[in-house]
Design a protein around this motif. Structure first.
Motif: not given
Length: 140
Positions: A109-120
């Motif tokens: 239902d929602v497009n999540a942003p790429p997990p850049r911060d989580q990967l960092a």
């Protein structure tokens, strides 16, 4: 107790094997930045205890329960948001909202942003463990 200063900052580690409590205190000289983290996996009391406080020269904030203060005319002013009161605290409501968002992403239902911060952040944690295992600084 272990104290170190690597020129960039100071930190102190307090360990107590009986209470299984570890406290890390860190500061960056000349910056006014100071951090204290206390962790224990053996708590004697009712329920879990957790808190997060931010204290600054122009204001402060606490979670559980949510309280926010700022300076106004030389005095502390409570600017805590007020909302509908119910059975759940604002803290629990925030977790419920987080779960609802997560479920909406899973359902598409929602497009999540790429997990850049989580990967960092994960790279930082991996480096911390690698540094501890190898006994040396690890550059990112």
């Amino acid at each position: 107790m272990k104290r170190e200063d690597d020129g960039r900052g100071r930190y102190t580690v307090f360990e107590n094997d009986q209470s299984r409590c570890h406290v890390v205190e860190a500061s960056v000289p000349g910056s006014g930045v100071w951090l204290l983290v206390a962790v224990s996996w053996r708590h004697l009391g009712e329920g879990e205890r957790f808190w997060f406080d931010i204290v600054g020269v122009k204001g402060s904030a606490m979670i559980q329960p949510l309280r926010i203060f700022r300076e106004q005319h030389g005095a502390a002013l409570d600017v805590t948001p007020t909302g509908a009161t119910g059975r759940e605290t604002q803290f629990i409501q925030s977790y419920r909202a987080e779960w609802m968002y997560f479920l909406a992403v899973i359902k598409g239902d929602v497009n999540a942003p790429p997990p850049r911060d989580q990967l960092a952040l994960q790279r930082v944690f991996d480096a911390i463990y690698r540094s501890a295992d190898e006994g040396r600084d690890v550059l990112l």
